[in-house]
Design an enzyme around this catalytic site. Structure first.
Site, PDB file in Angstrom:
ATOM      1  N   ASP A  40     -35.046   6.333  -9.874  1.00 59.95           N
ATOM      2  CA  ASP A  40     -34.014   5.559  -9.182  1.00 59.95           C
ATOM      3  C   ASP A  40     -33.503   6.375  -7.991  1.00 59.95           C
ATOM      4  O   ASP A  40     -33.280   7.585  -8.109  1.00 59.95           O
ATOM      5  CB  ASP A  40     -32.865   5.274 -10.158  1.00 59.95           C
ATOM      6  CG  ASP A  40     -31.900   4.234  -9.630  1.00 59.95           C
ATOM      7  OD1 ASP A  40     -32.034   3.068 -10.011  1.00 59.95           O
ATOM      8  OD2 ASP A  40     -31.015   4.598  -8.834  1.00 59.95           O
ATOM      9  N   ASN A  53     -26.827   2.119   1.506  1.00 63.65           N
ATOM     10  CA  ASN A  53     -26.930   0.844   2.228  1.00 63.65           C
ATOM     11  C   ASN A  53     -25.629   0.491   2.931  1.00 63.65           C
ATOM     12  O   ASN A  53     -25.630  -0.020   4.060  1.00 63.65           O
ATOM     13  CB  ASN A  53     -27.298  -0.278   1.257  1.00 63.65           C
ATOM     14  CG  ASN A  53     -28.801  -0.398   1.059  1.00 63.65           C
ATOM     15  OD1 ASN A  53     -29.586   0.004   1.909  1.00 63.65           O
ATOM     16  ND2 ASN A  53     -29.203  -0.951  -0.074  1.00 63.65           N
ATOM     17  N   GLU A  57     -33.777  -0.457  -6.145  1.00 63.48           N
ATOM     18  CA  GLU A  57     -34.199   0.900  -5.780  1.00 63.48           C
ATOM     19  C   GLU A  57     -34.876   1.620  -6.942  1.00 63.48           C
ATOM     20  O   GLU A  57     -35.006   2.846  -6.941  1.00 63.48           O
ATOM     21  CB  GLU A  57     -32.986   1.709  -5.308  1.00 63.48           C
ATOM     22  CG  GLU A  57     -31.949   1.996  -6.381  1.00 63.48           C
ATOM     23  CD  GLU A  57     -30.895   0.905  -6.519  1.00 63.48           C
ATOM     24  OE1 GLU A  57     -29.799   1.212  -7.029  1.00 63.48           O
ATOM     25  OE2 GLU A  57     -31.162  -0.245  -6.134  1.00 63.48           O
ATOM     26  N   ASP A 104     -34.243  -0.403   3.682  1.00 66.63           N
ATOM     27  CA  ASP A 104     -35.624  -0.860   3.485  1.00 66.63           C
ATOM     28  C   ASP A 104     -36.625   0.193   3.935  1.00 66.63           C
ATOM     29  O   ASP A 104     -37.684   0.374   3.320  1.00 66.63           O
ATOM     30  CB  ASP A 104     -35.862  -2.158   4.254  1.00 66.63           C
ATOM     31  CG  ASP A 104     -35.180  -3.357   3.599  1.00 66.63           C
ATOM     32  OD1 ASP A 104     -34.716  -3.219   2.450  1.00 66.63           O
ATOM     33  OD2 ASP A 104     -35.123  -4.421   4.250  1.00 66.63           O
TER      34      ASP A 104
END
Length: 389
Positions: free
Chosen positions: A254, A262, A299, A271
């Site tokens: 992760d 983000n 993620e 991304d």
């Protein structure tokens, strides 16, 4: 000869011609029936395959065996370049070369439509066979004595070409695994062309189906297989262990603090990080026989190891963890610091039930995130422990 004797000879020749014709037709019909049986058997074998690579591999191998060919390759048409590219090879080819071509490490010549035997088969949309060595360009180390190229057509669309080169002597029925030797005088016949055309028709339909399935189980952003495919492959691996032994090791990873990442940099940059992370995980999986990488969601990524101990898997994953930490991505002259946490578990060594493999690896990941992140947690028989980052 008298007129009576001439008439008698004509009658004998007429009967002989009829018998010869009947024998040839009988032999031809037997060959047609054998080819139909071959096509049926191959179609049954391939009917339940959805994985694109497995399907192309088995299709080509079936063609080599059915046609008595020494070598074969499968070309697919690249829509962007308009050229036919070799995607798979099989037959009497050194294993290192075969593996290099099939995994994309060795680049081969691409052919335009109309170029070479394969290009002509694609252009004319029919089998092209050449049985004279002098009429075949010799581009490799090994001579090509004869070649048969068959287009793969789906509807009116050319999707590729299947090529077979050289004939081999038949395998001894008493020794089916005996090596087959090159037959330099062997020729591809019209019957071979018809059988190859049938194989190509089957291959085109199955490859189209496999492409649709492949698109359905592939994550668009990262190019990794998605959760659906992960569940299928893990179930298959676990079933194999139950029936034949071995181990399955699962790594769940992760990206650390990704929501905050983000919020800070925006989803476009997020991304980019996901794509670069996945690219490196895929490269790791490709370098390890039997390993597969997946995007599980958001993620979170997974990597399956077949018949590898958790300690060996941990070494691979720790190298990847360090690689991600040192990726060196930037945005607007700002360094993007990215780290990952990883949980590992091994079945059946560290969990009694197959369904517990994901649960224990996920619990290990939870401990890694709670233990400071940017580290690996491995499950052992009695406890979870944090390995030094």
């Amino acid at each position: 000869l008298t007129a009576t004797e001439m008439l008698f000879l004509q009658e004998i020749c007429s009967v002989a011609a009829t018998n010869i014709d009947s024998t040839l037709k009988y032999g031809k019909n037997l060959k047609i029936l054998a080819n139909l049986q071959t096509l049926y058997d191959i179609n049954q074998e391939l009917a339940n395959l959805n994985d694109f690579k497995d399907l192309t591999r088995k299709t080509l191998r079936s063609a080599v065996q059915a046609m008595g060919a020494q070598k074969a390759n499968l070309m697919l048409l690249n829509r962007s370049t308009g050229k036919l590219e070799i995607k798979l090879v099989d037959g009497d080819i050194p294993e290192a070369t075969k593996a290099g071509i099939n995994c994309g490490d060795i680049q081969t010549k691409a052919f335009s439509i109309g170029e070479g035997n394969a290009g002509m088969a694609a252009k004319e949309r029919r089998p092209i066979r050449v049985n004279h060595r002098s009429r075949i360009p010799q581009v490799g180390r090994n001579p090509v004595h004869c070649i048969l190229s068959v287009p793969l057509l789906y509807g009116d669309e050319v999707i590729g070409v299947m090529n077979m080169t050289n004939k081999v002597n038949p395998i001894d029925p008493k020794h089916p695994l005996a090596p087959r030797t090159l037959d330099p005088l062997g020729l591809f016949t019209e019957t071979d062309s018809q059988l190859a055309l049938g194989l190509a028709d089957q291959a085109a339909v199955n490859l189209h189906k496999a492409r649709l399935y492949d698109a359905a189980v592939t994550d668009r952003l990262t190019g990794l297989k998605n959760t659906r495919y992960f569940d299928e492959r893990m179930a298959k691996h676990l079933a194999d262990v139950a029936s034949s032994g071995g181990t399955v090791t699962l790594a769940i990873t992760d990206l650390d603090h990704f929501k905050k990442f983000n919020d800070t940099w925006g989803h476009k940059v997020g991304d980019l990080v996901l794509s670069e992370t996945a690219k490196r995980l895929k490269a790791l999986a490709v370098s390890i026989p039997g390993a597969m990488a997946f995007r599980y969601g958001g993620e979170e990524f997974c990597l399956l190891f077949r018949n590898m101990t958790m300690d060996e898997a941990r070494e691979h994953m720790d190298g990847w963890r360090i690689e991600i930490e040192n990726m060196g991505l930037t945005h607007d002259d700002n360094d993007l610091n990215v780290t990952v946490s990883i949980g590992l578990s091994e079945y059946p060594t560290h969990c009694d039930r197959p369904e517990d493999l994901f649960i224990t690896a996920d619990a290990a990941l939870y401990r890694a995130k709670g233990g400071g992140r940017n580290c690996i947690v491995c499950v052992d028989a009695t406890q979870l422990k944090i390995e030094a980052a």
